[in-house]
Design a protein around this motif. Structure first.
Motif, PDB file in Angstrom:
ATOM      1  N   THR A 103      -9.788  -5.005   2.684  1.00 46.59           N
ATOM      2  CA  THR A 103      -8.485  -4.637   3.214  1.00 46.59           C
ATOM      3  C   THR A 103      -8.598  -3.556   4.274  1.00 46.59           C
ATOM      4  O   THR A 103      -9.476  -2.690   4.225  1.00 46.59           O
ATOM      5  N   SER A 104      -7.693  -3.623   5.222  1.00 42.78           N
ATOM      6  CA  SER A 104      -7.669  -2.633   6.295  1.00 42.78           C
ATOM      7  C   SER A 104      -6.329  -2.731   6.999  1.00 42.78           C
ATOM      8  O   SER A 104      -5.477  -3.543   6.634  1.00 42.78           O
ATOM      9  N   TYR A 130     -11.074  -8.290  -2.596  1.00 41.45           N
ATOM     10  CA  TYR A 130     -10.237  -7.811  -1.503  1.00 41.45           C
ATOM     11  C   TYR A 130     -11.059  -7.040  -0.475  1.00 41.45           C
ATOM     12  O   TYR A 130     -11.825  -6.132  -0.836  1.00 41.45           O
ATOM     13  N   ILE A 183     -13.436   3.132  -0.364  1.00 39.25           N
ATOM     14  CA  ILE A 183     -13.005   3.433   1.002  1.00 39.25           C
ATOM     15  C   ILE A 183     -14.254   3.501   1.870  1.00 39.25           C
ATOM     16  O   ILE A 183     -15.175   4.277   1.594  1.00 39.25           O
ATOM     17  N   ILE A 233     -11.724  -9.714   6.697  1.00 39.20           N
ATOM     18  CA  ILE A 233     -10.590  -8.969   6.130  1.00 39.20           C
ATOM     19  C   ILE A 233      -9.553  -9.969   5.631  1.00 39.20           C
ATOM     20  O   ILE A 233      -9.171 -10.885   6.348  1.00 39.20           O
ATOM     21  N   ASN A 241     -11.007   0.041  -5.085  1.00 38.70           N
ATOM     22  CA  ASN A 241     -11.678  -0.330  -3.847  1.00 38.70           C
ATOM     23  C   ASN A 241     -12.427   0.875  -3.324  1.00 38.70           C
ATOM     24  O   ASN A 241     -11.934   2.018  -3.430  1.00 38.70           O
ATOM     25  N   HIS A 287      -2.690  -3.781   6.065  1.00 36.07           N
ATOM     26  CA  HIS A 287      -1.767  -2.717   5.661  1.00 36.07           C
ATOM     27  C   HIS A 287      -1.089  -2.000   6.832  1.00 36.07           C
ATOM     28  O   HIS A 287      -1.040  -0.763   6.848  1.00 36.07           O
ATOM     29  N   ARG A 342      -7.964   3.564  -4.354  1.00 31.05           N
ATOM     30  CA  ARG A 342      -9.071   3.689  -3.409  1.00 31.05           C
ATOM     31  C   ARG A 342      -9.850   4.956  -3.725  1.00 31.05           C
ATOM     32  O   ARG A 342      -9.262   6.029  -3.904  1.00 31.05           O
ATOM     33  N   SER A 375     -12.015  -1.093   1.368  1.00 27.08           N
ATOM     34  CA  SER A 375     -10.866  -0.831   2.239  1.00 27.08           C
ATOM     35  C   SER A 375     -11.255   0.147   3.324  1.00 27.08           C
ATOM     36  O   SER A 375     -12.159   0.975   3.149  1.00 27.08           O
ATOM     37  N   SER A 376     -10.541   0.060   4.435  1.00 22.17           N
ATOM     38  CA  SER A 376     -10.708   1.037   5.497  1.00 22.17           C
ATOM     39  C   SER A 376      -9.373   1.246   6.187  1.00 22.17           C
ATOM     40  O   SER A 376      -8.428   0.475   5.986  1.00 22.17           O
ATOM     41  N   HIS A 377      -9.308   2.292   6.968  1.00 28.50           N
ATOM     42  CA  HIS A 377      -8.110   2.554   7.776  1.00 28.50           C
ATOM     43  C   HIS A 377      -8.571   3.050   9.141  1.00 28.50           C
ATOM     44  O   HIS A 377      -9.128   4.150   9.249  1.00 28.50           O
ATOM     45  N   LEU A 379       0.874  -1.173   0.000  1.00 31.81           N
ATOM     46  CA  LEU A 379       0.000   0.000   0.000  1.00 31.81           C
ATOM     47  C   LEU A 379       0.904   1.213   0.000  1.00 31.81           C
ATOM     48  O   LEU A 379       1.847   1.299   0.800  1.00 31.81           O
TER      49      LEU A 379
END
Length: 358
Positions: A198-199, A196, A128, A214, A126, A218, A102, A154-156, A57
């Motif tokens: 993803t996080s 995917y 977000i 998940i 992806n 990342h 993203r 995806s997330s963060h 990433l």
């Protein structure tokens, strides 16, 4: 014998951190695509890939292009793009790799799609999903309006950095995992297939990696760790691979020393996303009585609380508060140590705006 200030990188701690996180991903049958904006070094990227990371990433398009040049195929860019110049760059990357961008807005998607159609290129994306950071991201209620030919979600959970102790972290893990679970359910109910999900963040990783939904993680800061990770018990001092070596150059008053490392080495970060539990601007190794109380550009004030044996000419090591946003992005190379020996240097070769374009 080193000139100061010097950015030190403990190779044993670095390798141990890379192995530990990769081992957890392997154990739970997950893919690790580390966030490389932490170190901005292609040599360290290659160490992560060699250990088992299957993608990356990236935090800048310079990083994306550098990863493409060394043959990495699974490359995700963390943020949307909207300018014509940067859309051209991701189109060229998409011709050579399994690139994923993203996105969280139709406006940016339309701009990208228009140029991609002209170039006859498919660009994977992806969505977000906002899991609580409230920076980028689509809310669950708006998710379906933005899902056409998506690659995944995806997330963060960056808001975990507002934690002031280890006990707080579990709630952020729940936010991260539950938000993505619900997003998956909403999309799959409507017939979407998610390749995917993803996080990732370093503080939530050890628990979130067990999540059943998940499949790509990342974490970024894990390679170095820092004082923020110390404050929430996600690291011990021995785990912190990146430090600043500095010399005490002045003793202007009884409880005050001055060192030759300032904001241009340590940064001015005292915690991200609302964390005010960090005291000072770094952790002085083996000197708990010392607080890095303030920083000028090239020097730092060291406040003494209690007794100390420090004197002018002594060298100390400081663990920065936030290794990736401050120290690693402020230097051009790391001085690599093994025990008390300097063994080599590692270039920071994709630092901000490092590739000249005019």
């Amino acid at each position: 014998e080193l000139k100061t200030p010097t950015i030190l990188l403990n190779i044993e701690a670095l390798k141990n951190n890379i192995k530990k996180y990769q081992k957890l991903c392997t154990e739970y049958k997950k893919e690790l695509w580390p966030m490389i904006k932490t170190h901005k070094s292609m040599e360290i990227v290659e160490m992560q890939i060699k250990e088992g990371a299957t993608g990356v990433l990236c935090g800048t398009l310079d990083e994306v292009e550098a990863c493409c040049q060394i043959g990495i195929k699974k490359i995700m860019y963390a943020y949307p793009v909207a300018s014509e110049e940067n859309i051209k760059r991701i189109i060229e990357i998409s011709k050579k790799t399994e690139f994923i961008i993203r996105l969280d807005s139709l406006e940016a998607a339309i701009k990208i799609n228009k140029m991609a159609e002209t170039e006859n290129v498919i660009i994977n994306y992806n969505i977000i999903v906002d899991s609580g950071l409230h920076r980028f991201g689509v809310s669950l209620k708006n998710l379906l309006t933005f899902a056409e030919e998506l690659k995944g979600i995806s997330s963060h959970p960056g808001h975990v950095y507002s934690s002031t102790c280890e006990a707080d972290i579990q709630q952020y893990v729940l936010n991260e995992c539950e938000t993505l679970r619900k997003a998956k359910e909403i999309l799959e109910k409507e017939g979407y297939y998610l390749e995917y999900i993803t996080s990732g963040s370093t503080p939530t990783f050890e628990e979130a990696v067990k999540d059943l939904n998940i499949n790509v993680y990342h974490p970024g800061n894990y390679v170095f760790l820092d004082s923020i990770q110390l404050s929430i018990n996600k690291a011990k001092i021995k785990d912190c691979a990146l430090t600043v070596l500095t010399t005490i150059i002045s003793h202007p008053s009884e409880n005050l020393f001055i060192c030759d490392a300032g904001a241009k080495c340590l940064g001015l970060d005292q915690g991200a996303h609302g964390n005010n539990s960090i005291v000072g601007y770094g952790t002085v190794i083996n000197h708990p009585e010392v607080i890095v109380s303030s920083l000028s550009e090239e020097v730092g004030k060291l406040k003494i609380e209690g007794q100390t044996n420090l004197k002018i000419g002594d060298k100390i090591e400081i663990i920065p508060n936030h290794s990736c946003s401050s120290t690693a992005n402020l230097c051009s190379y790391y001085t690599v140590t093994e025990g008390d020996n300097v063994i080599k240097s590692i270039k920071v070769d994709v630092r901000g705006n490092s590739i000249r374009r005019i």
